[in-house]
Write an enzyme that holds these catalytic residues in place. Sequence first.
Site, PDB file in Angstrom:
ATOM      1  N   CYS A 179       0.859  -1.192   0.000  1.00 50.45           N
ATOM      2  CA  CYS A 179       0.000   0.000   0.000  1.00 50.45           C
ATOM      3  C   CYS A 179       0.893   1.240   0.000  1.00 50.45           C
ATOM      4  O   CYS A 179       0.607   2.243  -0.655  1.00 50.45           O
ATOM      5  CB  CYS A 179      -0.890   0.041   1.239  1.00 50.45           C
ATOM      6  SG  CYS A 179      -1.897  -1.406   1.523  1.00 50.45           S
ATOM      7  N   HIS A 236       1.099   5.202  -1.438  1.00 52.44           N
ATOM      8  CA  HIS A 236       0.397   6.061  -0.476  1.00 52.44           C
ATOM      9  C   HIS A 236       1.229   6.495   0.719  1.00 52.44           C
ATOM     10  O   HIS A 236       0.710   6.606   1.826  1.00 52.44           O
ATOM     11  CB  HIS A 236      -0.884   5.371   0.001  1.00 52.44           C
ATOM     12  CG  HIS A 236      -1.894   5.149  -1.087  1.00 52.44           C
ATOM     13  ND1 HIS A 236      -2.574   6.192  -1.677  1.00 52.44           N
ATOM     14  CD2 HIS A 236      -2.315   4.032  -1.713  1.00 52.44           C
ATOM     15  CE1 HIS A 236      -3.382   5.706  -2.609  1.00 52.44           C
ATOM     16  NE2 HIS A 236      -3.241   4.401  -2.660  1.00 52.44           N
ATOM     17  N   ARG A 290     -13.122  -0.208  -2.176  1.00 53.19           N
ATOM     18  CA  ARG A 290     -11.923   0.606  -2.460  1.00 53.19           C
ATOM     19  C   ARG A 290     -10.648  -0.221  -2.224  1.00 53.19           C
ATOM     20  O   ARG A 290      -9.739  -0.227  -3.043  1.00 53.19           O
ATOM     21  CB  ARG A 290     -11.946   1.863  -1.578  1.00 53.19           C
ATOM     22  CG  ARG A 290     -10.757   2.803  -1.675  1.00 53.19           C
ATOM     23  CD  ARG A 290     -10.512   3.352  -3.052  1.00 53.19           C
ATOM     24  NE  ARG A 290      -9.668   2.472  -3.850  1.00 53.19           N
ATOM     25  CZ  ARG A 290      -9.437   2.601  -5.144  1.00 53.19           C
ATOM     26  NH1 ARG A 290      -9.966   3.561  -5.847  1.00 53.19           N
ATOM     27  NH2 ARG A 290      -8.665   1.756  -5.783  1.00 53.19           N
ATOM     28  N   CYS A 346      -7.721  -1.572  -4.871  1.00 53.65           N
ATOM     29  CA  CYS A 346      -6.301  -1.254  -4.663  1.00 53.65           C
ATOM     30  C   CYS A 346      -5.473  -2.534  -4.711  1.00 53.65           C
ATOM     31  O   CYS A 346      -4.451  -2.595  -5.385  1.00 53.65           O
ATOM     32  CB  CYS A 346      -6.084  -0.600  -3.296  1.00 53.65           C
ATOM     33  SG  CYS A 346      -6.271   1.188  -3.301  1.00 53.65           S
TER      34      CYS A 346
END
Lengths: 204, 268
Positions: B177, B181, B225, B229
Amino acid sequence: MKKMLMGLSVSIVITGCTTAAIKTDYGQTMLTLLRSEFISKGPATVERVLSQDEVQKICSEYPVERPEKMATLIQDSQMKTVQYPSDGIYIGDWKNGEKIAQNGRGFQSSDPLGGVNGGNCYACHNITKSEISYGNIGPSLYNYIKAHGSSEQVIKYTWAKIYNSQAYTDCSSMPRFGHSGILNEQQIKDVMALLLDPASPVNQ
Amino acid sequence: MNVFSKIIFTIFVIQMNGYAFAESSSIDEISKYRELLADGNPAELWEMRGEELWKKKIAPKNVSLEQCDLGKGAGVVKGAYVELPRYFSDVNKVMDLEQRLVYCRKTLQGLSHEQAVKVPFGSVGNASDIEALVAYITSESRGMKMNVSNKHPLEKESYEIGKRFFFYRAGTHDFSCATCHSADKKRIRLQELPNLLNKLDAQKTYTTWPAYRVSQGEVRSMQHRLSDCLRQQRFPEPVYASDSMTALIMFLAKNADGGVYDAPALKR
């Protein structure tokens, strides 16, 4: 599972990590959940994400920065994985390279098994003047020859960077395209041409 | 203009402006459309349907969800979402909203697990009751501050597991992730990426999910969501409403602490 546990403890020894036992437990619980709560689909398998190599383990443990020793260890070990083109030809067809740079498919759970993978270079890089939809996670590659030249050294560096980005930057965000089997030798040649052929729009 | 014509007009404008998207920040464009819509987010239709579903008695037990305890006591919907995920003593575990909904549909309404998780994500002609319920419940926290607890040891554990997951690099592309991010002002193509380790970015992002996705014509939940991802991250598929996803949501929700909740929102 036992093998993986051993792998993790090995990486902790190597990295000289002094975190408390409880931290390791959270990591173990996370892995147990990853094993039991995910379902392999298409080319995206549970086995693949569970079998982290040493580089992935270190980069998970030290996402921002890591001791210099460890950084060197990653770069050295990854440089050894680089396979240069078997026929000594580094530059392919830039037009195919452009298609590969545009293509974001490959290894997603929504992709077919055995499909053609893209490099998705535009996701992170500015490459050509005509493609204005580009990301900024990586540096701009526009005017590549002007910026870097096209000496043998640059050509070999570029090949190795695409083949295994971590040979130069430990824990780089860039996938290890050759090493991880995302792009094949011919595809890397074509991406090389996009950057290093004087006729490529990159250098116009 | 009424809500419907606003929606149609906006979708038309968005399509017409496809090329304009490419030239300026997509976030700026979306803000313009949001202004254009003013109070006419299509998510309202999901919220309304969700409220009906919440109150509707269904087989086999012929009861509604109105006695479902979302953490603030049986039947309390107001303000429940800004305190989720949380520890629930009746199951001795941490649950996010969607896990808790599955639990209530099973225990209160008597649905089988298979029935309770059916159609988590809707599509044309196959609407999701879950997305509607989520839209209704989250809308009842609008204007409130994110206030997720990590006092209980299991809440703390969930957060820590989520954090490990966030930084876990794996798979063919070495993505976690954090790859996308964990830095400010990054983009994939033209899509701006929130830095989920930056408090303001984390708040701005978390407090605007779920959202009506113009590109999909559906209200999408946090679980959706994250699943999308993970797909792009080259990870396999998470089982819907599982503990690992709750842990990841716990990590994201806690990082958004103090942010004023403002969803269901409207997104690209």
